[in-house]
Design an enzyme around this catalytic site. Sequence first.
Site, PDB file in Angstrom:
ATOM      1  N   GLY A  47      30.107  -4.307  39.395  1.00  0.00           N
ATOM      2  CA  GLY A  47      28.725  -4.188  39.860  1.00  0.00           C
ATOM      3  C   GLY A  47      27.886  -3.478  38.815  1.00  0.00           C
ATOM      4  O   GLY A  47      28.398  -2.671  38.045  1.00  0.00           O
ATOM      5  N   GLN A  52      20.968   0.860  34.992  1.00  0.00           N
ATOM      6  CA  GLN A  52      22.085   1.180  34.092  1.00  0.00           C
ATOM      7  C   GLN A  52      21.896   0.576  32.701  1.00  0.00           C
ATOM      8  O   GLN A  52      22.567   0.994  31.758  1.00  0.00           O
ATOM      9  CB  GLN A  52      23.421   0.720  34.695  1.00  0.00           C
ATOM     10  CG  GLN A  52      23.824   1.530  35.932  1.00  0.00           C
ATOM     11  CD  GLN A  52      25.143   1.065  36.488  1.00  0.00           C
ATOM     12  OE1 GLN A  52      25.184   0.138  37.299  1.00  0.00           O
ATOM     13  NE2 GLN A  52      26.223   1.682  36.060  1.00  0.00           N
ATOM     14  N   CYS A  95      32.503   3.990  37.686  1.00  0.00           N
ATOM     15  CA  CYS A  95      31.139   3.542  37.386  1.00  0.00           C
ATOM     16  C   CYS A  95      31.021   3.342  35.884  1.00  0.00           C
ATOM     17  O   CYS A  95      31.485   4.187  35.111  1.00  0.00           O
ATOM     18  CB  CYS A  95      30.138   4.602  37.855  1.00  0.00           C
ATOM     19  SG  CYS A  95      28.429   4.176  37.518  1.00  0.00           S
ATOM     20  N   LEU A  96      30.392   2.243  35.479  1.00  0.00           N
ATOM     21  CA  LEU A  96      30.247   1.966  34.049  1.00  0.00           C
ATOM     22  C   LEU A  96      29.393   3.023  33.355  1.00  0.00           C
ATOM     23  O   LEU A  96      29.485   3.186  32.142  1.00  0.00           O
ATOM     24  CB  LEU A  96      29.631   0.570  33.839  1.00  0.00           C
ATOM     25  CG  LEU A  96      30.505  -0.602  34.311  1.00  0.00           C
ATOM     26  CD1 LEU A  96      29.762  -1.917  34.144  1.00  0.00           C
ATOM     27  CD2 LEU A  96      31.831  -0.629  33.551  1.00  0.00           C
ATOM     28  N   HIS A 137      27.400   1.820  46.596  1.00  0.00           N
ATOM     29  CA  HIS A 137      27.456   2.490  45.287  1.00  0.00           C
ATOM     30  C   HIS A 137      26.270   2.039  44.423  1.00  0.00           C
ATOM     31  O   HIS A 137      25.557   2.859  43.851  1.00  0.00           O
ATOM     32  CB  HIS A 137      28.794   2.148  44.605  1.00  0.00           C
ATOM     33  CG  HIS A 137      28.911   2.614  43.184  1.00  0.00           C
ATOM     34  ND1 HIS A 137      29.868   3.518  42.773  1.00  0.00           N
ATOM     35  CD2 HIS A 137      28.206   2.292  42.059  1.00  0.00           C
ATOM     36  CE1 HIS A 137      29.728   3.739  41.476  1.00  0.00           C
ATOM     37  NE2 HIS A 137      28.731   2.992  41.016  1.00  0.00           N
ATOM     38  N   GLU A 138      26.054   0.725  44.363  1.00  0.00           N
ATOM     39  CA  GLU A 138      24.977   0.199  43.508  1.00  0.00           C
ATOM     40  C   GLU A 138      23.606   0.589  44.043  1.00  0.00           C
ATOM     41  O   GLU A 138      22.691   0.883  43.280  1.00  0.00           O
ATOM     42  CB  GLU A 138      25.080  -1.325  43.389  1.00  0.00           C
ATOM     43  CG  GLU A 138      26.362  -1.837  42.732  1.00  0.00           C
ATOM     44  CD  GLU A 138      26.666  -1.194  41.399  1.00  0.00           C
ATOM     45  OE1 GLU A 138      25.740  -0.813  40.663  1.00  0.00           O
ATOM     46  OE2 GLU A 138      27.864  -1.041  41.094  1.00  0.00           O
ATOM     47  N   HIS A 141      22.425   3.851  42.938  1.00  0.00           N
ATOM     48  CA  HIS A 141      21.822   3.854  41.593  1.00  0.00           C
ATOM     49  C   HIS A 141      20.307   3.673  41.676  1.00  0.00           C
ATOM     50  O   HIS A 141      19.566   4.224  40.866  1.00  0.00           O
ATOM     51  CB  HIS A 141      22.392   2.711  40.734  1.00  0.00           C
ATOM     52  CG  HIS A 141      23.704   3.020  40.088  1.00  0.00           C
ATOM     53  ND1 HIS A 141      23.867   3.987  39.137  1.00  0.00           N
ATOM     54  CD2 HIS A 141      24.930   2.459  40.246  1.00  0.00           C
ATOM     55  CE1 HIS A 141      25.128   4.017  38.730  1.00  0.00           C
ATOM     56  NE2 HIS A 141      25.797   3.101  39.395  1.00  0.00           N
TER      57      HIS A 141
HETATM   58 NI    NI Z   1      27.841   2.722  39.133  1.00  0.00          NI
END
Ligand code: NI
Length: 176
Positions: A47, A52, A95-96, A137-138, A141
């Site tokens: 995701g 991001q 998380c990236l 989670h997304e 963000h």
């Molecule tokens: Ni993330």
Amino acid sequence: MAIREILTVPDPRLKEVSRPVVGPVTDEHRALMDDMLETMYDAPGIGLAAIQIGVPLRIIVMDLSREEDAREPRYFVNPEILETVEEKKPYEEGCLSVPDIFDEVERSARCRLRYLDYNGNAVEEWAEDLYAVCIQHEMDHLEGTLFIDHLSRLKRQRAIDKVKKAKLRAIREDAN
Ligand code: NI
């Protein structure tokens, strides 16, 4: 399509609240979603939120299939959570933007969503299992919240320090 740079903590842009897409979903938004998806696959991750890659818009891409030859990309523009169940479930998240850090977060086991898809069509559906984890989670963000913000202050600081150190190490290695 292009692979974009993924921001990592403690980049202040990750704390920004993203703004809604106003008006219809355009080719420009689709080009952004294409880039996001390519960036996510390349990372690899399941995701990615637009912030991001430094774009503060309420846009998310996701693919939970984990198979390169059977990709199932999902696109979310202006997603909203309409309803959640009381039952919570823990899941070991990553998380990236917080690379190589994993820790357990508890979230609602199911939630009902509304969003616009890639073509701008309105969708309403229930998410459960990994889909529910990932969308919550997304969507965090979009509010400038990271999964480490759900951990203790100590764990959060440790995670940020670790990412910073790893980044410095990578820069040093590049210079050599
Ligand atoms: Ni993330």
